[in-house]
Motif scaffolding. Sequence first.
Motif, mmCIF file in Angstrom:
data_model
loop_
_atom_site.group_PDB
_atom_site.id
_atom_site.type_symbol
_atom_site.label_atom_id
_atom_site.label_comp_id
_atom_site.label_asym_id
_atom_site.label_seq_id
_atom_site.Cartn_x
_atom_site.Cartn_y
_atom_site.Cartn_z
ATOM 1 N N GLY A 292 -11.437 -38.709 -54.262
ATOM 2 C CA GLY A 292 -11.355 -38.094 -53.091
ATOM 3 C C GLY A 292 -9.930 -37.856 -52.674
ATOM 4 N N GLY A 293 -8.709 -37.990 -53.531
ATOM 5 C CA GLY A 293 -7.622 -37.867 -53.511
ATOM 6 C C GLY A 293 -6.972 -36.633 -53.864
ATOM 7 N N ARG A 294 -5.769 -36.254 -54.000
ATOM 8 C CA ARG A 294 -5.103 -35.004 -54.350
ATOM 9 C C ARG A 294 -3.794 -35.142 -54.724
ATOM 10 N N GLN A 295 -3.339 -34.393 -55.958
ATOM 11 C CA GLN A 295 -2.112 -34.168 -56.355
ATOM 12 C C GLN A 295 -1.459 -32.952 -55.405
ATOM 13 N N ARG A 296 -0.250 -33.496 -54.855
ATOM 14 C CA ARG A 296 0.359 -32.449 -53.743
ATOM 15 C C ARG A 296 1.730 -31.923 -54.232
ATOM 16 N N THR A 297 2.003 -30.750 -53.526
ATOM 17 C CA THR A 297 3.142 -29.984 -53.644
ATOM 18 C C THR A 297 4.261 -30.899 -52.911
ATOM 19 N N ARG A 298 5.503 -30.427 -53.142
ATOM 20 C CA ARG A 298 6.439 -31.238 -52.034
ATOM 21 C C ARG A 298 6.288 -30.995 -50.699
ATOM 22 N N GLN A 299 5.847 -29.614 -50.352
ATOM 23 C CA GLN A 299 5.556 -29.416 -48.799
ATOM 24 C C GLN A 299 4.451 -30.122 -48.410
ATOM 25 N N GLU A 300 3.493 -30.622 -49.282
ATOM 26 C CA GLU A 300 2.412 -31.015 -48.584
ATOM 27 C C GLU A 300 2.760 -32.714 -48.148
ATOM 28 N N TYR A 301 3.705 -33.123 -49.171
ATOM 29 C CA TYR A 301 4.089 -34.517 -49.059
ATOM 30 C C TYR A 301 4.593 -34.819 -47.912
ATOM 31 N N GLU A 302 5.861 -33.653 -47.580
ATOM 32 C CA GLU A 302 6.492 -33.650 -46.582
ATOM 33 C C GLU A 302 5.734 -33.637 -45.011
ATOM 34 N N ALA A 303 4.788 -32.497 -45.084
ATOM 35 C CA ALA A 303 3.847 -32.694 -44.159
ATOM 36 C C ALA A 303 3.231 -34.077 -43.705
ATOM 37 N N LEU A 304 2.786 -34.781 -44.726
ATOM 38 C CA LEU A 304 2.142 -35.995 -44.536
ATOM 39 C C LEU A 304 3.022 -37.023 -44.061
ATOM 40 N N LEU A 305 4.527 -37.009 -44.642
ATOM 41 C CA LEU A 305 5.343 -37.910 -44.260
ATOM 42 C C LEU A 305 5.829 -37.591 -42.566
ATOM 43 N N THR A 306 5.748 -36.303 -42.232
ATOM 44 C CA THR A 306 5.977 -36.111 -40.861
ATOM 45 C C THR A 306 5.101 -36.625 -39.897
ATOM 46 N N GLU A 307 3.874 -36.178 -40.293
ATOM 47 C CA GLU A 307 2.716 -36.438 -39.729
ATOM 48 C C GLU A 307 2.757 -38.122 -39.266
ATOM 49 N N SER A 308 3.011 -38.874 -40.390
ATOM 50 C CA SER A 308 3.094 -40.350 -40.294
ATOM 51 C C SER A 308 4.485 -41.016 -39.425
ATOM 52 N N GLY A 309 5.178 -40.226 -38.804
ATOM 53 C CA GLY A 309 6.640 -40.488 -38.227
ATOM 54 C C GLY A 309 7.531 -40.871 -39.157
ATOM 55 N N LEU A 310 7.542 -40.496 -40.646
ATOM 56 C CA LEU A 310 8.483 -40.696 -41.312
ATOM 57 C C LEU A 310 9.267 -39.213 -41.766
ATOM 58 N N CYS A 311 10.620 -39.238 -42.368
ATOM 59 C CA CYS A 311 11.585 -38.118 -42.418
ATOM 60 C C CYS A 311 11.787 -37.883 -43.836
ATOM 61 N N LEU A 312 11.206 -36.883 -44.715
ATOM 62 C CA LEU A 312 11.549 -36.926 -46.000
ATOM 63 C C LEU A 312 13.190 -36.295 -46.046
ATOM 64 N N GLU A 313 13.781 -37.155 -46.918
ATOM 65 C CA GLU A 313 15.494 -36.837 -46.765
ATOM 66 C C GLU A 313 15.857 -36.452 -48.063
ATOM 67 N N ARG A 314 15.051 -36.832 -49.323
ATOM 68 C CA ARG A 314 15.563 -36.403 -50.738
ATOM 69 C C ARG A 314 14.184 -36.214 -51.503
ATOM 70 N N GLU A 315 14.599 -35.288 -52.351
ATOM 71 C CA GLU A 315 13.334 -35.470 -53.499
ATOM 72 C C GLU A 315 14.153 -35.383 -54.693
ATOM 73 N N ILE A 316 13.952 -36.386 -55.688
ATOM 74 C CA ILE A 316 14.744 -36.713 -56.808
ATOM 75 C C ILE A 316 13.803 -36.586 -58.107
ATOM 76 N N ASP A 317 14.149 -35.551 -58.826
ATOM 77 C CA ASP A 317 13.333 -35.265 -60.048
ATOM 78 C C ASP A 317 13.759 -36.532 -61.021
ATOM 79 N N THR A 318 13.049 -37.404 -61.472
ATOM 80 C CA THR A 318 13.694 -38.225 -62.390
ATOM 81 C C THR A 318 13.885 -37.790 -63.827
ATOM 82 N N GLY A 319 13.205 -36.686 -64.123
ATOM 83 C CA GLY A 319 13.178 -35.890 -65.448
ATOM 84 C C GLY A 319 12.176 -36.627 -66.504
#
Length: 330
Positions: A292-319
């Motif tokens: 019942g989980g899901r793989q998310r887009t960057r925007q979806e992760y950002e929304a979850l972080l914001t709702e949790s009181g956290l702030c997305l600062e950087r996305e780093i593609d590890t390659g």
Amino acid sequence: MVEANPFATVQQIAGGYCLPRCLHVVADLGVADALDETPRTAADLAAAVGAHPDALSRALRLLAAHGVFAMQRDQFCHSPASRLLRTDHPQSMRAFARMFGLPVFWATFEAFAHSVRTGLPATATVFPDGFWAYLAQHPEAGRVFNAAMGAKAHGTVAGILAAYDFSGFGLVGDIGGGSGHLLRAVLDAEPSARGVLFDLPQVIEEAAGVASARLTLQAGDFFRAALPRCDAYLLMEIIHDWGDEEAVAILQRIRRAAPPHAKVLLIETIVPDDPGPDWSKVLDIHMLALLGGRQRTRQEYEALLTESGLCLEREIDTGAGISILEAGVA
Ligand SMILES: C[S@@+](CC[C@H](N)C(=O)[O-])C[C@H]1O[C@@H](n2cnc3c(N)ncnc32)[C@H](O)[C@@H]1O
């Protein structure tokens, strides 16, 4: 691969599950371990692993057609991909292949229509206590799963260490860290750091051997137990296991435990905007069906972080097919 011929596209996809099934069975049987650098006939390999010579030969022929093993006249030899099925390969993926063949996966996908109709995990129709309880109740499956998590990390940990500077963190918490493969690699790279590995009791019990003066173990449920106070929190492929409500609950609990300077690192395969084939889309269906989980887009992760009181600062593609979303405690 999308075939140009639409009939071939439907044909290949409709019957294509034979290919992964051959991989699961061959990985389970240990065929790659029975093959060294000398090409061998299927009859030889079948005798070594206890299989039917003709049937094994046909399964290997299909796999070889897709780059796993290679055929030399009537003999089979290794390809780079089949070498990864060897138990002794330093980056072995054997456990990863075996995990996808576990009965819990196949029973779930037999019931997959339930997920598509309802949006709920099909696993619950066959194992009402759900996936994590299944692993706890079936220790051998649990061991295969934990080993598979370590195996998949062979392809990603080097990229994570190269892409992110872990120096400066005194205490690093790996939340849902499994057998501690990522945390151990971070501590090896940063000799002054200490770590705490947090996971469910049966997983921590199995990981007992990794404890050291610098690595402590904490068993618990991240929805209930007190979480450690750390300078950095690693959550590798944790949030994708959960729907939005549970994901926010986990992140909020981390935020409450975290000091103001802490960083929270979500390490996930991001769903790209590109509509083409991508592993994230395969993983997403597994998350739906099993958890019942899901793989998310960057925007979806950002929304979850914001709702949790956290702030997305950087996305780093590890390659390495996985990204680090670095969040601060807002
Ligand atoms: C997909 S695995 C990821 C493991 C590891 N982080 C990695 O990427 O290799 C998810 C992990 O979450 C753990 N887990 C699931 N439910 C949990 C809970 N309620 N509390 C703590 N850990 C949990 C599982 O035992 C498992 O080790």
